[in-house]
Design a protein around this motif. Sequence first.
Motif, mmCIF file in Angstrom:
data_model
loop_
_atom_site.group_PDB
_atom_site.id
_atom_site.type_symbol
_atom_site.label_atom_id
_atom_site.label_comp_id
_atom_site.label_asym_id
_atom_site.label_seq_id
_atom_site.Cartn_x
_atom_site.Cartn_y
_atom_site.Cartn_z
ATOM 1 N N SER A 208 42.966 -3.221 34.232
ATOM 2 C CA SER A 208 43.150 -2.204 33.193
ATOM 3 C C SER A 208 43.332 -0.829 33.821
ATOM 4 C CB SER A 208 41.951 -2.187 32.239
ATOM 5 O OG SER A 208 40.770 -1.836 32.942
ATOM 6 N N VAL A 209 43.746 0.109 32.966
ATOM 7 C CA VAL A 209 43.802 1.526 33.311
ATOM 8 C C VAL A 209 42.821 2.246 32.395
ATOM 9 C CG1 VAL A 209 45.222 3.594 33.461
ATOM 10 C CG2 VAL A 209 46.215 1.369 34.009
ATOM 11 N N MET A 210 41.922 3.022 32.990
ATOM 12 C CA MET A 210 40.922 3.754 32.205
ATOM 13 C C MET A 210 41.244 5.240 32.272
ATOM 14 S SD MET A 210 38.192 3.788 30.308
ATOM 15 C CE MET A 210 37.295 2.248 30.552
ATOM 16 N N LEU A 211 41.321 5.873 31.105
ATOM 17 C CA LEU A 211 41.590 7.290 31.008
ATOM 18 C C LEU A 211 40.408 7.977 30.355
ATOM 19 C CD1 LEU A 211 45.213 6.868 29.702
ATOM 20 C CD2 LEU A 211 44.631 7.882 31.908
ATOM 21 N N ALA A 212 40.041 9.140 30.879
ATOM 22 C CA ALA A 212 38.950 9.933 30.309
ATOM 23 C C ALA A 212 39.412 11.375 30.198
ATOM 24 C CB ALA A 212 37.703 9.835 31.179
ATOM 25 N N ALA A 213 39.230 11.963 29.018
ATOM 26 C CA ALA A 213 39.633 13.353 28.790
ATOM 27 C C ALA A 213 38.531 14.068 28.036
ATOM 28 C CB ALA A 213 40.941 13.425 28.018
ATOM 29 N N VAL A 214 38.343 15.326 28.377
ATOM 30 C CA VAL A 214 37.371 16.171 27.694
ATOM 31 C C VAL A 214 38.135 17.278 26.978
ATOM 32 C CG1 VAL A 214 35.369 17.679 27.949
ATOM 33 C CG2 VAL A 214 35.618 15.664 29.413
ATOM 34 N N THR A 215 37.899 17.385 25.675
ATOM 35 C CA THR A 215 38.577 18.406 24.885
ATOM 36 C C THR A 215 37.746 19.683 24.873
ATOM 37 O OG1 THR A 215 37.528 17.686 22.824
ATOM 38 C CG2 THR A 215 39.600 16.612 23.458
ATOM 39 N N ALA A 216 38.377 20.746 24.397
ATOM 40 C CA ALA A 216 37.705 22.040 24.386
ATOM 41 C C ALA A 216 36.504 22.058 23.457
ATOM 42 C CB ALA A 216 38.698 23.127 23.989
ATOM 43 N N SER A 217 36.492 21.172 22.441
ATOM 44 C CA SER A 217 35.364 21.137 21.511
ATOM 45 C C SER A 217 34.191 20.324 22.039
ATOM 46 C CB SER A 217 35.825 20.550 20.169
ATOM 47 O OG SER A 217 36.289 19.224 20.355
ATOM 48 N N GLY A 218 34.338 19.767 23.241
ATOM 49 C CA GLY A 218 33.225 19.059 23.856
ATOM 50 C C GLY A 218 33.174 17.587 23.540
ATOM 51 N N HIS A 219 34.297 16.964 23.279
ATOM 52 C CA HIS A 219 34.356 15.541 23.025
ATOM 53 C C HIS A 219 34.934 14.830 24.252
ATOM 54 C CE1 HIS A 219 34.026 17.021 18.874
ATOM 55 N NE2 HIS A 219 33.477 15.828 18.616
ATOM 56 N N LEU A 220 34.323 13.702 24.592
ATOM 57 C CA LEU A 220 34.810 12.859 25.687
ATOM 58 C C LEU A 220 35.574 11.699 25.081
ATOM 59 C CD1 LEU A 220 34.971 11.964 28.656
ATOM 60 C CD2 LEU A 220 32.774 10.799 28.330
ATOM 61 N N GLN A 221 36.866 11.686 25.295
ATOM 62 C CA GLN A 221 37.723 10.622 24.784
ATOM 63 C C GLN A 221 38.018 9.640 25.924
ATOM 64 O OE1 GLN A 221 37.796 12.220 21.011
ATOM 65 N NE2 GLN A 221 38.734 10.313 21.637
ATOM 66 N N LEU A 222 37.761 8.376 25.670
ATOM 67 C CA LEU A 222 38.028 7.324 26.649
ATOM 68 C C LEU A 222 39.072 6.379 26.084
ATOM 69 C CD1 LEU A 222 34.380 6.466 27.775
ATOM 70 C CD2 LEU A 222 36.043 7.857 28.996
ATOM 71 N N LEU A 223 40.028 6.012 26.924
ATOM 72 C CA LEU A 223 41.069 5.075 26.525
ATOM 73 C C LEU A 223 41.213 4.016 27.609
ATOM 74 C CD1 LEU A 223 43.323 4.384 24.470
ATOM 75 C CD2 LEU A 223 44.881 5.728 25.903
ATOM 76 N N ARG A 224 40.931 2.793 27.223
ATOM 77 C CA ARG A 224 41.091 1.674 28.154
ATOM 78 C C ARG A 224 42.381 0.955 27.809
ATOM 79 N NH1 ARG A 224 36.661 -1.036 27.281
ATOM 80 N NH2 ARG A 224 35.443 -0.330 29.076
#
Length: 767
Positions: A208-224
């Motif tokens: 798999s490919v795992m992506l992690a992003a942090v937005t300016a509002s402080g949310h951690l979005q993960l996409l596998r």
Amino acid sequence: MSTPKNVNEIDFNSTKAQLHRRLRYGKDRITRGVVAVGGIGVIVAILLIFFYLLYEVLPIFRSASIDVGASYALPSVEAGDTRYLSVEEQNELGMRITDQGLAVFFNVSSGQTVQQMALPLPEGVTVQRVASAGAGSPVLAAALSNGQILLFEHQYKLIYPKSGGRVIEPHLEYPYGEQTFSLVSDSAQLSSSKETIQQLAVADDAQSVMLAAVTASGHLQLLRLNKDEDFLTGDLKLTPESLHVPLSEPQIQGVAINYDQRWAYVAAASNKIDVFDLRGDQPTLHQRISAARPGVTITRLQMLLGNLSLLVGASDGSVSQWFIVNEQDENGESHKMLKRIRSFDHDASAVMDIQPEHRRKGFAVLNAEGELGLFHSTANRRVLLQAVTDKPAGIVMSPRSDRVLVVTSDQRVIPIAVHNEHPEVSWSALWSKVWYESYDQPDYIWQSSASNDDFEPKFSLTPLAFGTLKAAFYAMLMATPLAICGAIYTAYFMAPGMRRKVKPVIEMMEALPTVILGFMAGLFLAPFVELNLPGIFALLIFIPVAILVFAFTWANMPKNIRLAVPEGWDAALLIPVVLLAGWAAIALSHPLEHWFFGGDMRRWLTHNMGIDFDQRNALVVGLAMGFAVIPTIFSITEDAIFSVPRHLSHGSLALGATPWQTMIRVVLPTASPGIFSAVMIGMGRAVGETMIVLMATGNTPIMDANIFEGMRTLAANIAVEVPESEVGSTHFRVLFLAAFVLFMFTFVVNTAAELVRQHLRKKFGSL
């Protein structure tokens, strides 16, 4: 009238006598010259070996250096702000990804733009962040302003035209297609500047490919993105799986994902790191730790080569290495925890950027004062710290780690040539315990190579030195008493006729090739010892008891029977006694194993005594190498004892001393310099032995004094690994360092032995 010459008178001045004296004088001079040249040649040869080893070893202790080139303007500034910068392997082309979605390829030396390529972005969409899948990986993830993620690779093809020369052709590839994937669940949120993606991380493996992003509002979005390969076409299809993790603090300084995509690390604006467990349907907060001192802010997170270790840079200039280890709680249960492994020497200025090397466990650091620092994690050392600019912004390291590009705040690039050939070597890495990745505690490990590029070399010489001493100890433990006692009896008590037969036979043992002894030890002796282990130890009891019983019986036999055997030949009667006792011990091996060890001594040792058993172990080495060392010690000791003047023995006997008292009080002290030399030469032979320990020990570099475990010696390690090492590499030079250590050990031991021998000669020379 002349006096008549006596016919029996010898004329020393005759022509023949003068010729004879001249010939003898010439022979003496030639002999002295040959001996002198030979002696000087030996000394010169030893010095040449010493200096050659030193020549090969010294480069690994040479300090790193850099050559700062002339700066140039950032290429194609009009194409937009830089989101990602890299250098290809040949150090000729650099790549700059801009916020407008352009890949600008430029000449690293001059900054001249070579080619531009546009990413397939929708109209009006910009690139907010670009992240790499790890050091050495060509996979990049671009976070777009519409909340989508684009995956692509930058590749370089070497072309050799017929006209000559070499051309590097860059291109972008899309291994998963030009489609984009939605990272943020509500893409409409990104229409405002408040919800831009502040941090991005990507990890790519076979599943798999795992992506992690942090937005300016402080949310951690993960996409596998789970990989599914089409059975017919072989194409990869990515199935997205979105995960959402609310963070406790909105200000995030960094995010990273480890190699197996199990852990995500998030650095808050404070000094905390949140460790999220990515197993299961939804991520869970596994651990929160303080990664810096109170009042200090984490400024940079970066995964080291292999994505096992996390590098943490802070505002106080500190850099530390962390990775997951197993720790036991109060109940004895094991838990996986993120732990600080080591901290590095640093400057007080804040860390601005950290870039890992692509092929080694090293990394480069740029601080706020514009100082470039080069570090190596395993060696736990800073190899360089030098100011390169007064306007630092970021750094890029080439795949070969021999070129660094420093980007300044005024949009300029400073190319720097790096000379850092052997950062893996330090005193602690060679001789101290080192905490290696994936280990639960520091240890002494030798493992110089592996099948993957992310391997962490382990160059600890301690287990090899320990194995060398262990093998020599058990060999000397067997050989020394047998050889010295045999030499004492042969030289002092044995009949001359028997001595003339025994001594050559024992000395012939030294002519046996050690490779044959090692072959026999590995293929015959080791299995034999394993199958008859109780019998081997019974030999230590049966043979001495049988000799004592026979000696007592022989001493009490009628005089006419004892006198029938010539004086000095009675030792021959022990041959059948020893053979019979040895046969009895081996024959009783299996009954003894059933009576005392439940039918399996190996299992009894492991389960009852907690002693591991390996078939090729120090016991086998002691028996085989002891057999090889015995002739050396025996021959020199026997000559030393036999050379003691007879008038000393006769004088002692005439004064009423017994033969044994004469041996202990007179002969042995006089012969002690020669005996000591024999032991030291035998020890040197045992320390330098190669083939026996190579073939009879299992060749495992472990530190265990257990006689039933194997070892690896310095000499055996050199013989095994030098043919496979790359000439000039760190591995190659560390092997020469091992040879240098062996050389110095032998030199020190021989020097000390000579000093002791001279002291003994001076002390007992008046006897």
